[in-house]
Scaffold this motif. Structure first.
Motif, mmCIF file in Angstrom:
data_model
loop_
_atom_site.group_PDB
_atom_site.id
_atom_site.type_symbol
_atom_site.label_atom_id
_atom_site.label_comp_id
_atom_site.label_asym_id
_atom_site.label_seq_id
_atom_site.Cartn_x
_atom_site.Cartn_y
_atom_site.Cartn_z
ATOM 1 N N VAL A 39 6.132 3.242 9.663
ATOM 2 C CA VAL A 39 5.306 3.251 8.358
ATOM 3 C C VAL A 39 4.238 2.895 9.053
ATOM 4 C CG1 VAL A 39 5.144 2.428 6.037
ATOM 5 C CG2 VAL A 39 7.432 2.712 6.701
ATOM 6 N N MET A 40 3.004 3.431 8.769
ATOM 7 C CA MET A 40 1.656 2.928 8.820
ATOM 8 C C MET A 40 1.196 2.550 7.474
ATOM 9 S SD MET A 40 -1.727 4.591 10.542
ATOM 10 C CE MET A 40 -2.161 5.726 9.597
ATOM 11 N N VAL A 41 0.909 1.158 7.542
ATOM 12 C CA VAL A 41 0.389 0.418 6.519
ATOM 13 C C VAL A 41 -1.082 0.320 6.427
ATOM 14 C CG1 VAL A 41 0.474 -1.422 4.800
ATOM 15 C CG2 VAL A 41 2.674 -0.813 5.974
ATOM 16 N N VAL A 42 -1.907 0.817 5.715
ATOM 17 C CA VAL A 42 -3.325 0.719 5.485
ATOM 18 C C VAL A 42 -3.655 -0.229 4.739
ATOM 19 C CG1 VAL A 42 -5.360 1.826 5.316
ATOM 20 C CG2 VAL A 42 -3.370 3.339 6.194
ATOM 21 N N SER A 43 -4.464 -1.201 4.983
ATOM 22 C CA SER A 43 -4.931 -2.245 4.107
ATOM 23 C C SER A 43 -6.198 -2.917 4.605
ATOM 24 C CB SER A 43 -3.848 -3.443 4.100
ATOM 25 O OG SER A 43 -4.024 -4.367 3.095
ATOM 26 N N PRO A 100 5.591 7.774 7.014
ATOM 27 C CA PRO A 100 4.819 7.826 5.822
ATOM 28 C C PRO A 100 3.329 7.030 6.149
ATOM 29 C CG PRO A 100 6.483 6.269 5.342
ATOM 30 C CD PRO A 100 7.035 7.068 6.751
ATOM 31 N N VAL A 101 2.585 7.145 5.344
ATOM 32 C CA VAL A 101 1.271 6.420 5.129
ATOM 33 C C VAL A 101 1.495 5.582 3.908
ATOM 34 C CG1 VAL A 101 -1.059 6.131 4.920
ATOM 35 C CG2 VAL A 101 -0.171 7.519 6.543
ATOM 36 N N VAL A 102 1.413 4.157 4.035
ATOM 37 C CA VAL A 102 1.634 3.645 2.862
ATOM 38 C C VAL A 102 -0.025 2.722 2.540
ATOM 39 C CG1 VAL A 102 2.416 1.341 1.835
ATOM 40 C CG2 VAL A 102 4.129 2.916 3.170
ATOM 41 N N ALA A 103 -0.344 2.634 1.437
ATOM 42 C CA ALA A 103 -1.836 2.364 0.951
ATOM 43 C C ALA A 103 -1.389 0.765 0.316
ATOM 44 C CB ALA A 103 -2.454 3.174 0.126
ATOM 45 N N LEU A 104 -1.763 -0.104 0.939
ATOM 46 C CA LEU A 104 -1.567 -1.673 0.377
ATOM 47 C C LEU A 104 -2.922 -1.917 0.010
ATOM 48 C CD1 LEU A 104 0.355 -3.811 -0.598
ATOM 49 C CD2 LEU A 104 -0.040 -4.841 1.696
ATOM 50 N N GLY A 105 -3.572 -1.750 -1.034
ATOM 51 C CA GLY A 105 -4.786 -2.244 -1.446
ATOM 52 C C GLY A 105 -5.380 -1.717 -2.639
ATOM 53 N N GLY A 106 -6.708 -1.813 -2.816
ATOM 54 C CA GLY A 106 -7.421 -1.096 -4.071
ATOM 55 C C GLY A 106 -7.750 0.378 -4.006
ATOM 56 N N GLY A 107 -8.537 0.785 -4.875
ATOM 57 C CA GLY A 107 -8.924 2.098 -4.749
ATOM 58 C C GLY A 107 -9.434 2.823 -3.483
ATOM 59 N N VAL A 109 -8.816 1.565 -0.179
ATOM 60 C CA VAL A 109 -7.827 1.679 0.552
ATOM 61 C C VAL A 109 -6.835 2.784 0.304
ATOM 62 C CG1 VAL A 109 -5.458 0.744 1.361
ATOM 63 C CG2 VAL A 109 -7.720 -0.838 1.211
ATOM 64 N N GLY A 110 -6.553 3.166 -0.914
ATOM 65 C CA GLY A 110 -5.799 4.196 -1.581
ATOM 66 C C GLY A 110 -6.442 5.565 -1.403
ATOM 67 N N ASP A 111 -7.607 5.667 -1.703
ATOM 68 C CA ASP A 111 -8.477 6.857 -1.526
ATOM 69 C C ASP A 111 -8.588 7.208 0.114
ATOM 70 O OD1 ASP A 111 -8.921 7.045 -3.999
ATOM 71 O OD2 ASP A 111 -11.118 6.861 -3.961
ATOM 72 N N LEU A 112 -8.746 6.576 0.979
ATOM 73 C CA LEU A 112 -8.878 6.596 2.464
ATOM 74 C C LEU A 112 -7.635 6.796 2.971
ATOM 75 C CD1 LEU A 112 -10.918 6.434 4.944
ATOM 76 C CD2 LEU A 112 -9.645 4.195 5.358
ATOM 77 N N ALA A 113 -6.477 6.177 2.564
ATOM 78 C CA ALA A 113 -5.163 6.248 3.298
ATOM 79 C C ALA A 113 -4.567 7.566 2.918
ATOM 80 C CB ALA A 113 -4.424 5.057 2.672
ATOM 81 N N GLY A 114 -4.931 7.826 1.632
ATOM 82 C CA GLY A 114 -4.388 8.999 1.223
ATOM 83 C C GLY A 114 -5.150 10.233 1.804
ATOM 84 N N VAL A 129 0.534 1.568 -3.113
ATOM 85 C CA VAL A 129 0.934 -0.029 -3.618
ATOM 86 C C VAL A 129 -0.318 -0.418 -3.743
ATOM 87 C CG1 VAL A 129 2.199 -1.817 -3.065
ATOM 88 C CG2 VAL A 129 2.802 0.408 -1.986
ATOM 89 N N PRO A 130 -0.723 -0.097 -5.261
ATOM 90 C CA PRO A 130 -2.162 -0.527 -5.580
ATOM 91 C C PRO A 130 -2.085 -1.996 -5.972
ATOM 92 C CG PRO A 130 -1.181 0.781 -7.535
ATOM 93 C CD PRO A 130 -0.188 0.942 -5.890
ATOM 94 N N THR A 131 -3.053 -2.904 -5.413
ATOM 95 C CA THR A 131 -3.148 -4.226 -5.781
ATOM 96 C C THR A 131 -4.629 -4.569 -6.604
ATOM 97 O OG1 THR A 131 -4.635 -4.302 -3.712
ATOM 98 C CG2 THR A 131 -2.308 -4.796 -3.560
ATOM 99 N N THR A 132 -5.087 -3.755 -7.157
ATOM 100 C CA THR A 132 -6.062 -4.106 -8.231
ATOM 101 C C THR A 132 -5.624 -3.433 -9.514
ATOM 102 O OG1 THR A 132 -7.652 -2.051 -7.770
ATOM 103 C CG2 THR A 132 -8.037 -4.293 -6.540
ATOM 104 N N LEU A 133 -6.302 -3.941 -10.710
ATOM 105 C CA LEU A 133 -5.828 -3.213 -12.049
ATOM 106 C C LEU A 133 -6.483 -1.857 -12.204
ATOM 107 C CD1 LEU A 133 -4.925 -3.355 -14.751
ATOM 108 C CD2 LEU A 133 -7.294 -4.446 -15.524
ATOM 109 N N LEU A 134 -7.608 -1.566 -11.435
ATOM 110 C CA LEU A 134 -8.250 -0.197 -11.470
ATOM 111 C C LEU A 134 -7.537 0.864 -10.897
ATOM 112 C CD1 LEU A 134 -11.964 0.666 -11.551
ATOM 113 C CD2 LEU A 134 -10.659 1.727 -9.990
ATOM 114 N N ALA A 135 -6.997 0.324 -9.655
ATOM 115 C CA ALA A 135 -6.251 1.277 -8.899
ATOM 116 C C ALA A 135 -4.774 1.670 -9.486
ATOM 117 C CB ALA A 135 -6.063 0.758 -7.345
ATOM 118 N N GLN A 136 -4.270 0.496 -10.171
ATOM 119 C CA GLN A 136 -3.026 0.715 -10.863
ATOM 120 C C GLN A 136 -3.131 1.546 -12.080
ATOM 121 O OE1 GLN A 136 -1.132 -2.923 -11.817
ATOM 122 N NE2 GLN A 136 -0.688 -3.463 -9.536
ATOM 123 N N VAL A 137 -4.187 1.735 -12.738
ATOM 124 C CA VAL A 137 -4.248 2.490 -14.002
ATOM 125 C C VAL A 137 -4.844 3.800 -13.829
ATOM 126 C CG1 VAL A 137 -4.348 0.556 -15.248
ATOM 127 C CG2 VAL A 137 -6.600 1.407 -14.870
#
Length: 368
Positions: A39-43, A100-107, A109-114, A129-137
């Motif tokens: 697993v590649m975890v991007v953070s 898999p690529v796992v995004a551990l972070g906010g938006g 990190v998620g956008d780039l990893a995706g 794996v979103p870690t900010t409220l904005l990324a979670q919603v």
């Protein structure tokens, strides 16, 4: 208390899991969905320091080998240059199409990893794996992945759905208050565009959300995700209805781009854009003044900005709006509320009306 929201897209459907302490189940959830052994975890360094050990222990406990890919913290690093470094790492480590690529972070990190997951080897599995409220919603749901360009935000990207979104509400406890407020901007957005009852609930419960009280937080995240999932199911690639999710983003993206993606958090810029869109709807006779005032008041109560930055001219803002990816053939397009809980996509808005609203927003300085 775990809530599950399904994003129904046929054989690409996936769950959003929402609750406390979910990071410990990450390995089990990934193993259940992905056959790869690595697993590649991007953070970023901040998130990895806080939650990297917990995530790695969970993944390793499920028999997965973890490869870390760190990127600097900040919107300005959501770029092709950063993506290239991740491609180099993945290639050097010989990650294959089952890894898999796992995004551990906010938006960011998620956008780039995706984006990397969508384009490396023409697509590898992706876990959010979103870690900010904005990324979670918002940004972790729906499959929009992208990098920025100096001339615009998210203009290089793709639609690429994750296999899973794991929203652990415990991680929000380490957010600074500004980041919580930025996330609430997107929560407020959902009430305006799709659910007037939810908006009224937010008016009653805002203070509880600001201090991350768990019961209202679970409700707010679940309702927000449910609204976005419903819209994405209807229009995955934004050919029609999905554009309503851009409420507040037209001017918001202009503010972000013109301030170098550093002065304003995404939610703060969207807050300004939502106030502008509500005022534009009033100017066009679509929305009663009192409803626009409710939108502005709730945004201001959340501690978010409600006016454009003083250093940005109306001309610069308009020029940036015209470069937005939502402008088609030079036609100004905005998502505008007709009532709280319902919006319309409005095209061919006269430039002079937009200019007047933007100028008023710059000139009010807290008095409008």
């Amino acid at each position: 208390m775990i809530r599950r929201v399904e994003v129904g897209l046929g054989d690409r459907s996936y769950p959003i899991l929402i609750g406390e302490g979910l990071l410990g189940s990450l390995g089990m959830e990934v193993r259940a969905r992905v056959p790869g052994e690595r697993v590649m975890v991007v953070s970023n360094p901040t998130v990895r320091t806080l939650y990297g050990k917990r995530a790695e222990e969970s993944l390793a406990g499920a028999g997965l080998t973890v490869v870390w890919a760190e990127m600097p913290d900040g919107e300005e690093y959501k770029s092709l240059a950063t993506a290239e470094k991740l491609y180099d790492l993945a290639y050097t480590l010989e990650l294959d199409r089952q890894c898999p690529v796992v995004a551990l972070g906010g938006g960011v990190v998620g956008d780039l990893a995706g984006f990397v997951a969508a384009t490396y080897l023409r697509g590898v599995p992706f876990i959010q794996v979103p870690t900010t409220l904005l990324a979670q919603v918002d940004s972790s749901v729906g499959g929009k992945v992208a990098v920025n360009h100096p001339k615009g935000k998210n203009i290089i990207g793709a639609f690429y759905q994750p296999r899973l979104v794991l929203a652990d509400l415990d991680v929000l406890k380490t957010l600074d208050p500004r980041e919580v407020r930025a996330g609430l901007a997107e929560v407020i957005k959902y009430g305006v565009i799709a659910d007037g009852t939810f908006f009224a609930w937010l008016e009653e419960n805002l203070e509880r959300l600001l201090v991350l009280e768990i019961e209202p937080l679970v409700h707010a995240v679940a309702v927000s995700c449910r609204i976005k999932a419903r819209v994405v199911q209807e229009d995955e690639t934004e050919l029609g209805r999905r554009a309503i999710l851009n409420f507040g983003h037209t001017l918001g993206h202009a503010v972000e781009a013109l301030t170098g993606y550093t002065a304003y958090r995404h939610g703060e810029a969207v807050a300004i854009g939502m106030v502008a869109a509500a005022r534009l709807a009033v100017a066009l006779g679509m929305l009663p003044e009192g409803e626009a005032a409710r939108v502005r008041d709730l945004i201001q109560r959340a501690g978010l900005p409600v006016e454009t930055p003083p250093e940005l001219s109306t001309g610069d803002l308009l020029a940036s709006i015209y470069r937005d990816k939502k402008v088609l053939a030079g036609r100004l397009t905005f998502v505008l509320p007709v009532e709280i809980g319902r919006v319309e996509i409005v095209r061919d808005i006269p430039e002079e009306v937009v200019e007047r609203v933007v100028e008023a927003l710059a000139g009010c300085r807290g008095a409008c």
